[in-house]
Design a protein around this motif. Structure first.
Motif, mmCIF file in Angstrom:
data_model
loop_
_atom_site.group_PDB
_atom_site.id
_atom_site.type_symbol
_atom_site.label_atom_id
_atom_site.label_comp_id
_atom_site.label_asym_id
_atom_site.label_seq_id
_atom_site.Cartn_x
_atom_site.Cartn_y
_atom_site.Cartn_z
ATOM 1 N N THR A 1 0.845 -1.195 0.000
ATOM 2 C CA THR A 1 0.000 0.000 0.000
ATOM 3 C C THR A 1 0.879 1.243 0.000
ATOM 4 O O THR A 1 1.836 1.338 0.767
ATOM 5 C CB THR A 1 -0.926 0.029 1.227
ATOM 6 N N ALA A 2 0.563 2.175 -0.868
ATOM 7 C CA ALA A 2 1.261 3.464 -0.920
ATOM 8 C C ALA A 2 0.304 4.516 -1.456
ATOM 9 O O ALA A 2 -0.593 4.197 -2.236
ATOM 10 C CB ALA A 2 2.496 3.375 -1.808
ATOM 11 N N PHE A 3 0.471 5.751 -1.014
ATOM 12 C CA PHE A 3 -0.410 6.844 -1.437
ATOM 13 C C PHE A 3 -1.873 6.487 -1.171
ATOM 14 O O PHE A 3 -2.761 6.829 -1.957
ATOM 15 C CB PHE A 3 -0.194 7.171 -2.913
ATOM 16 N N THR A 4 -2.113 5.777 -0.079
ATOM 17 C CA THR A 4 -3.437 5.354 0.402
ATOM 18 C C THR A 4 -4.150 4.398 -0.553
ATOM 19 O O THR A 4 -5.359 4.200 -0.444
ATOM 20 C CB THR A 4 -4.368 6.555 0.696
ATOM 21 N N TYR B 1 3.731 10.488 -10.800
ATOM 22 C CA TYR B 1 5.166 10.768 -10.857
ATOM 23 C C TYR B 1 5.944 9.603 -10.227
ATOM 24 O O TYR B 1 6.981 9.180 -10.756
ATOM 25 C CB TYR B 1 5.453 12.073 -10.119
ATOM 26 N N ALA B 2 5.443 9.083 -9.119
ATOM 27 C CA ALA B 2 6.104 7.965 -8.443
ATOM 28 C C ALA B 2 6.108 6.705 -9.308
ATOM 29 O O ALA B 2 7.091 5.947 -9.313
ATOM 30 C CB ALA B 2 5.415 7.683 -7.106
ATOM 31 N N VAL B 3 5.019 6.481 -10.051
ATOM 32 C CA VAL B 3 4.973 5.333 -10.970
ATOM 33 C C VAL B 3 6.056 5.477 -12.034
ATOM 34 O O VAL B 3 6.814 4.540 -12.316
ATOM 35 C CB VAL B 3 3.584 5.205 -11.633
ATOM 36 N N ASP B 4 6.148 6.652 -12.630
ATOM 37 C CA ASP B 4 7.157 6.887 -13.671
ATOM 38 C C ASP B 4 8.567 6.760 -13.121
ATOM 39 O O ASP B 4 9.456 6.182 -13.768
ATOM 40 C CB ASP B 4 6.957 8.271 -14.294
ATOM 41 N N SER C 1 11.737 2.041 -0.544
ATOM 42 C CA SER C 1 12.378 3.128 0.180
ATOM 43 C C SER C 1 12.158 4.460 -0.539
ATOM 44 O O SER C 1 11.832 5.475 0.088
ATOM 45 C CB SER C 1 13.880 2.844 0.309
ATOM 46 N N GLU C 2 12.304 4.462 -1.854
ATOM 47 C CA GLU C 2 12.109 5.679 -2.634
ATOM 48 C C GLU C 2 10.633 6.063 -2.704
ATOM 49 O O GLU C 2 10.276 7.249 -2.623
ATOM 50 C CB GLU C 2 12.668 5.495 -4.041
ATOM 51 N N ILE C 3 9.754 5.078 -2.820
ATOM 52 C CA ILE C 3 8.312 5.343 -2.855
ATOM 53 C C ILE C 3 7.861 5.980 -1.543
ATOM 54 O O ILE C 3 7.086 6.946 -1.536
ATOM 55 C CB ILE C 3 7.530 4.043 -3.128
#
Length: 280
Positions: free
Chosen positions: A7-10, A148-151, A34-36
Protein backbone atom coordinates in the motif's frame (compact mmCIF):
# COMPACT_ATOMS: atom_id res chain seq x y z
CA UNK A 1 7.59 -13.25 -12.82
CA UNK A 2 8.17 -11.68 -9.40
CA UNK A 3 4.98 -10.10 -7.97
CA UNK A 4 4.71 -7.83 -4.93
CA UNK A 5 1.69 -6.15 -3.34
CA UNK A 6 1.79 -3.23 -0.90
CA UNK A 7 0.00 0.00 0.00
CA UNK A 8 1.26 3.46 -0.92
CA UNK A 9 -0.41 6.84 -1.44
CA UNK A 10 -3.44 5.35 0.40
CA UNK A 11 -4.06 2.89 -2.47
CA UNK A 12 -3.29 -0.79 -3.14
CA UNK A 13 -0.19 -1.13 -5.30
CA UNK A 14 1.42 -3.89 -7.32
CA UNK A 15 4.78 -4.38 -9.00
CA UNK A 16 5.60 -7.23 -11.36
CA UNK A 17 9.07 -7.75 -12.77
CA UNK A 18 10.98 -10.41 -14.60
CA UNK A 19 13.94 -11.49 -12.46
CA UNK A 20 15.95 -14.69 -12.05
CA UNK A 21 15.41 -15.35 -8.34
CA UNK A 22 13.09 -14.31 -5.52
CA UNK A 23 16.08 -12.94 -3.63
CA UNK A 24 16.86 -10.61 -6.52
CA UNK A 25 13.24 -9.47 -6.59
CA UNK A 26 13.21 -8.87 -2.82
CA UNK A 27 16.36 -6.78 -3.05
CA UNK A 28 14.99 -4.64 -5.88
CA UNK A 29 11.63 -4.23 -4.13
CA UNK A 30 13.27 -3.02 -0.91
CA UNK A 31 15.13 -0.36 -2.86
CA UNK A 32 11.97 0.74 -4.67
CA UNK A 33 9.86 0.88 -1.51
CA UNK A 34 12.38 3.13 0.18
CA UNK A 35 12.11 5.68 -2.63
CA UNK A 36 8.31 5.34 -2.85
CA UNK A 37 8.00 6.03 0.87
CA UNK A 38 10.24 9.09 0.51
CA UNK A 39 8.07 10.54 -2.25
CA UNK A 40 4.92 9.80 -0.29
CA UNK A 41 6.16 11.61 2.81
CA UNK A 42 7.96 14.43 1.02
CA UNK A 43 4.91 15.57 -0.96
CA UNK A 44 2.03 14.66 1.34
CA UNK A 45 -0.65 17.30 1.88
CA UNK A 46 -1.23 16.14 5.46
CA UNK A 47 2.19 14.96 6.70
CA UNK A 48 3.47 17.72 9.00
CA UNK A 49 7.09 17.06 7.99
CA UNK A 50 6.42 17.25 4.23
CA UNK A 51 7.60 20.04 1.97
CA UNK A 52 4.02 20.64 0.82
CA UNK A 53 2.82 21.04 4.42
CA UNK A 54 5.54 23.62 5.05
CA UNK A 55 4.49 25.57 1.94
CA UNK A 56 0.82 25.53 2.90
CA UNK A 57 1.59 26.67 6.45
CA UNK A 58 4.09 29.32 5.36
CA UNK A 59 4.83 32.53 7.21
CA UNK A 60 6.14 34.22 4.06
CA UNK A 61 4.69 34.16 0.56
CA UNK A 62 8.12 33.80 -1.07
CA UNK A 63 9.77 30.44 -0.50
CA UNK A 64 12.71 28.38 -1.69
CA UNK A 65 11.78 24.82 -2.71
CA UNK A 66 13.86 21.73 -3.45
CA UNK A 67 15.10 21.09 -6.97
CA UNK A 68 12.87 18.02 -7.31
CA UNK A 69 9.76 19.85 -6.12
CA UNK A 70 10.53 22.73 -8.48
CA UNK A 71 10.52 20.22 -11.34
CA UNK A 72 7.18 18.74 -10.26
CA UNK A 73 5.65 22.19 -9.81
CA UNK A 74 6.86 23.29 -13.23
CA UNK A 75 5.21 20.20 -14.71
CA UNK A 76 1.98 20.84 -12.78
CA UNK A 77 1.82 24.46 -13.91
CA UNK A 78 2.42 23.39 -17.50
CA UNK A 79 -0.56 21.03 -17.31
CA UNK A 80 -2.69 23.72 -15.60
CA UNK A 81 -2.17 25.94 -18.62
CA UNK A 82 -2.62 23.11 -21.13
CA UNK A 83 -5.92 22.03 -19.53
CA UNK A 84 -7.22 25.59 -19.11
CA UNK A 85 -7.28 25.14 -15.34
CA UNK A 86 -9.14 21.83 -15.32
CA UNK A 87 -6.05 20.36 -13.66
CA UNK A 88 -4.94 22.83 -11.01
CA UNK A 89 -2.86 22.02 -7.90
CA UNK A 90 -3.84 25.37 -6.35
CA UNK A 91 -7.54 24.73 -6.85
CA UNK A 92 -7.21 21.25 -5.34
CA UNK A 93 -5.17 22.48 -2.38
CA UNK A 94 -7.08 25.64 -1.55
CA UNK A 95 -10.52 24.03 -1.71
CA UNK A 96 -9.48 20.80 0.02
CA UNK A 97 -10.51 22.16 3.41
CA UNK A 98 -13.98 22.96 2.04
CA UNK A 99 -14.78 19.24 1.99
CA UNK A 100 -14.35 19.13 5.78
CA UNK A 101 -17.58 21.13 6.11
CA UNK A 102 -20.30 19.65 8.31
CA UNK A 103 -23.21 21.20 6.40
CA UNK A 104 -24.01 22.35 2.88
CA UNK A 105 -24.40 25.89 4.19
CA UNK A 106 -20.90 25.81 5.65
CA UNK A 107 -19.60 24.22 2.43
CA UNK A 108 -21.01 27.07 0.36
CA UNK A 109 -19.66 29.69 2.74
CA UNK A 110 -16.10 28.30 2.66
CA UNK A 111 -16.28 27.74 -1.09
CA UNK A 112 -17.29 31.33 -1.77
CA UNK A 113 -14.60 32.70 0.55
CA UNK A 114 -11.72 30.61 -0.84
CA UNK A 115 -12.55 30.40 -4.56
CA UNK A 116 -10.90 33.77 -5.43
CA UNK A 117 -7.59 32.31 -4.21
CA UNK A 118 -8.03 28.82 -5.70
CA UNK A 119 -6.09 29.17 -8.94
CA UNK A 120 -2.61 28.49 -10.27
CA UNK A 121 -2.60 32.16 -11.29
CA UNK A 122 -1.95 32.90 -7.61
CA UNK A 123 1.57 31.45 -7.72
CA UNK A 124 4.73 31.96 -9.75
CA UNK A 125 7.72 29.65 -9.98
CA UNK A 126 11.12 31.02 -10.95
CA UNK A 127 13.81 28.37 -10.69
CA UNK A 128 13.52 27.09 -7.13
CA UNK A 129 11.77 30.22 -5.88
CA UNK A 130 8.02 29.92 -5.38
CA UNK A 131 5.94 33.07 -4.87
CA UNK A 132 2.29 33.36 -3.84
CA UNK A 133 0.18 36.45 -4.43
CA UNK A 134 -1.70 35.91 -1.17
CA UNK A 135 -1.47 33.92 2.09
CA UNK A 136 -4.58 31.80 1.42
CA UNK A 137 -3.66 29.77 -1.66
CA UNK A 138 -2.53 26.23 -0.90
CA UNK A 139 -1.28 23.49 -3.22
CA UNK A 140 -1.97 19.77 -3.35
CA UNK A 141 0.09 17.39 -5.49
CA UNK A 142 -2.35 14.51 -4.98
CA UNK A 143 -3.29 14.56 -8.66
CA UNK A 144 0.26 14.19 -9.94
CA UNK A 145 2.68 12.82 -7.32
CA UNK A 146 1.38 9.22 -7.42
CA UNK A 147 1.71 9.20 -11.18
CA UNK A 148 5.17 10.77 -10.86
CA UNK A 149 6.10 7.97 -8.44
CA UNK A 150 4.97 5.33 -10.97
CA UNK A 151 7.16 6.89 -13.67
CA UNK A 152 10.13 7.20 -11.31
CA UNK A 153 9.73 3.58 -10.22
CA UNK A 154 9.68 2.37 -13.81
CA UNK A 155 12.75 4.46 -14.63
CA UNK A 156 14.58 2.95 -11.65
CA UNK A 157 13.74 -0.56 -12.83
CA UNK A 158 15.06 0.19 -16.30
CA UNK A 159 18.29 1.56 -14.82
CA UNK A 160 18.64 -1.68 -12.86
CA UNK A 161 18.53 -3.62 -16.12
CA UNK A 162 14.97 -4.95 -15.78
CA UNK A 163 13.51 -5.52 -19.25
CA UNK A 164 9.96 -6.56 -18.31
CA UNK A 165 7.93 -4.85 -15.59
CA UNK A 166 4.51 -3.55 -14.64
CA UNK A 167 3.93 -0.88 -11.99
CA UNK A 168 0.40 -0.30 -10.74
CA UNK A 169 -0.34 2.29 -8.05
CA UNK A 170 -4.09 2.27 -7.51
CA UNK A 171 -4.96 2.04 -11.19
CA UNK A 172 -2.18 4.31 -12.44
CA UNK A 173 -0.26 1.79 -14.53
CA UNK A 174 2.99 1.72 -16.47
CA UNK A 175 4.11 -1.35 -18.42
CA UNK A 176 7.48 -2.07 -19.99
CA UNK A 177 8.55 -5.02 -22.10
CA UNK A 178 6.37 -8.13 -22.11
CA UNK A 179 4.80 -10.62 -19.69
CA UNK A 180 5.94 -14.17 -20.49
CA UNK A 181 6.66 -13.02 -24.05
CA UNK A 182 3.13 -11.70 -24.44
CA UNK A 183 1.92 -8.07 -24.27
CA UNK A 184 0.78 -6.86 -20.86
CA UNK A 185 -3.04 -7.08 -20.69
CA UNK A 186 -4.80 -4.43 -18.61
CA UNK A 187 -8.44 -4.69 -17.60
CA UNK A 188 -10.54 -1.57 -16.91
CA UNK A 189 -13.13 -2.21 -14.24
CA UNK A 190 -16.79 -1.34 -14.37
CA UNK A 191 -17.24 1.39 -11.70
CA UNK A 192 -20.45 -0.27 -10.57
CA UNK A 193 -19.08 -3.83 -10.47
CA UNK A 194 -15.40 -4.37 -9.68
CA UNK A 195 -15.68 -8.02 -10.74
CA UNK A 196 -16.36 -7.00 -14.35
CA UNK A 197 -13.90 -5.56 -16.85
CA UNK A 198 -15.44 -3.20 -19.38
CA UNK A 199 -12.52 -3.71 -21.72
CA UNK A 200 -9.05 -5.24 -21.81
CA UNK A 201 -6.19 -3.48 -23.55
CA UNK A 202 -2.62 -4.40 -24.38
CA UNK A 203 0.00 -2.09 -22.93
CA UNK A 204 3.57 -1.96 -24.21
CA UNK A 205 6.13 0.62 -23.10
CA UNK A 206 3.33 3.00 -22.16
CA UNK A 207 1.02 4.04 -19.32
CA UNK A 208 -2.70 3.85 -18.70
CA UNK A 209 -4.67 5.76 -16.08
CA UNK A 210 -8.33 5.77 -15.14
CA UNK A 211 -9.99 8.63 -13.27
CA UNK A 212 -13.52 8.53 -11.91
CA UNK A 213 -15.89 9.77 -9.27
CA UNK A 214 -17.41 6.53 -7.99
CA UNK A 215 -14.89 5.30 -5.39
CA UNK A 216 -13.59 8.43 -3.65
CA UNK A 217 -15.96 11.12 -2.44
CA UNK A 218 -17.11 13.15 0.57
CA UNK A 219 -20.70 13.08 1.83
CA UNK A 220 -22.27 16.22 3.31
CA UNK A 221 -25.93 16.03 4.30
CA UNK A 222 -26.29 12.96 2.06
CA UNK A 223 -24.92 14.82 -0.96
CA UNK A 224 -21.76 13.37 -2.46
CA UNK A 225 -18.84 15.52 -3.62
CA UNK A 226 -16.09 13.99 -5.69
CA UNK A 227 -12.45 14.02 -4.57
CA UNK A 228 -11.81 15.59 -7.99
CA UNK A 229 -12.60 19.26 -7.40
CA UNK A 230 -14.08 21.18 -10.32
CA UNK A 231 -13.28 24.88 -10.92
CA UNK A 232 -16.92 25.91 -10.43
CA UNK A 233 -19.48 24.80 -7.85
CA UNK A 234 -22.16 23.30 -10.03
CA UNK A 235 -23.53 19.87 -10.83
CA UNK A 236 -20.10 18.79 -12.11
CA UNK A 237 -18.83 19.01 -8.51
CA UNK A 238 -21.15 16.26 -7.33
CA UNK A 239 -20.40 12.58 -7.73
CA UNK A 240 -21.57 10.91 -10.92
CA UNK A 241 -20.99 7.37 -12.14
CA UNK A 242 -18.44 8.22 -14.78
CA UNK A 243 -14.81 7.59 -15.51
CA UNK A 244 -12.24 8.12 -18.24
CA UNK A 245 -9.23 5.99 -19.18
CA UNK A 246 -6.27 7.47 -21.07
CA UNK A 247 -3.22 5.79 -22.60
CA UNK A 248 -0.04 7.90 -22.85
CA UNK A 249 3.75 7.66 -23.02
CA UNK A 250 4.03 8.56 -19.31
CA UNK A 251 1.84 7.97 -16.28
CA UNK A 252 1.83 11.67 -15.39
CA UNK A 253 0.51 12.49 -18.86
CA UNK A 254 -2.20 9.82 -18.67
CA UNK A 255 -3.22 10.69 -15.12
CA UNK A 256 -3.44 14.44 -15.57
CA UNK A 257 -5.48 14.24 -18.76
CA UNK A 258 -7.88 11.59 -17.46
CA UNK A 259 -8.59 13.86 -14.49
CA UNK A 260 -8.82 17.03 -16.58
CA UNK A 261 -11.32 15.48 -18.99
CA UNK A 262 -13.58 14.52 -16.09
CA UNK A 263 -13.61 18.15 -15.01
CA UNK A 264 -13.97 19.57 -18.51
CA UNK A 265 -15.11 17.04 -21.15
CA UNK A 266 -14.85 19.73 -23.84
CA UNK A 267 -11.05 19.79 -23.69
CA UNK A 268 -9.26 18.69 -26.83
CA UNK A 269 -7.02 15.71 -26.14
CA UNK A 270 -3.45 16.05 -27.48
CA UNK A 271 -2.79 13.80 -30.48
CA UNK A 272 -0.15 11.70 -28.72
CA UNK A 273 -2.74 10.48 -26.18
CA UNK A 274 -5.45 7.86 -26.66
CA UNK A 275 -8.85 7.85 -24.95
CA UNK A 276 -9.49 4.18 -24.20
CA UNK A 277 -12.84 4.39 -22.46
CA UNK A 278 -15.32 7.02 -21.34
CA UNK A 279 -18.40 6.33 -19.21
CA UNK A 280 -20.94 9.16 -19.09
Amino acid sequence: MYIAHFTAFTTPCEIQLDVTTKEEGDHILASLLSEIERLQKQYSFFESTSEIYAINHRQNDTLSVSQELAGILELALFYARMTQGAFDIALAGTLKQVQKSTSLCEYQMFYDALTPFASFDSLVLEGTTLRFSNPYTQIDLGGIVKEYAVDQTMMSLQKMGIFSALVNFGGDIAAYGTCHNEPWSIGIQDPENSEVNLTIRELHNASLCTSGHSKRYTSIEKQRFSHIIAPMLDESSTVRQNQISIMAPTTVDAGVWSTALLVNPQLRLPKHLIKILEIA
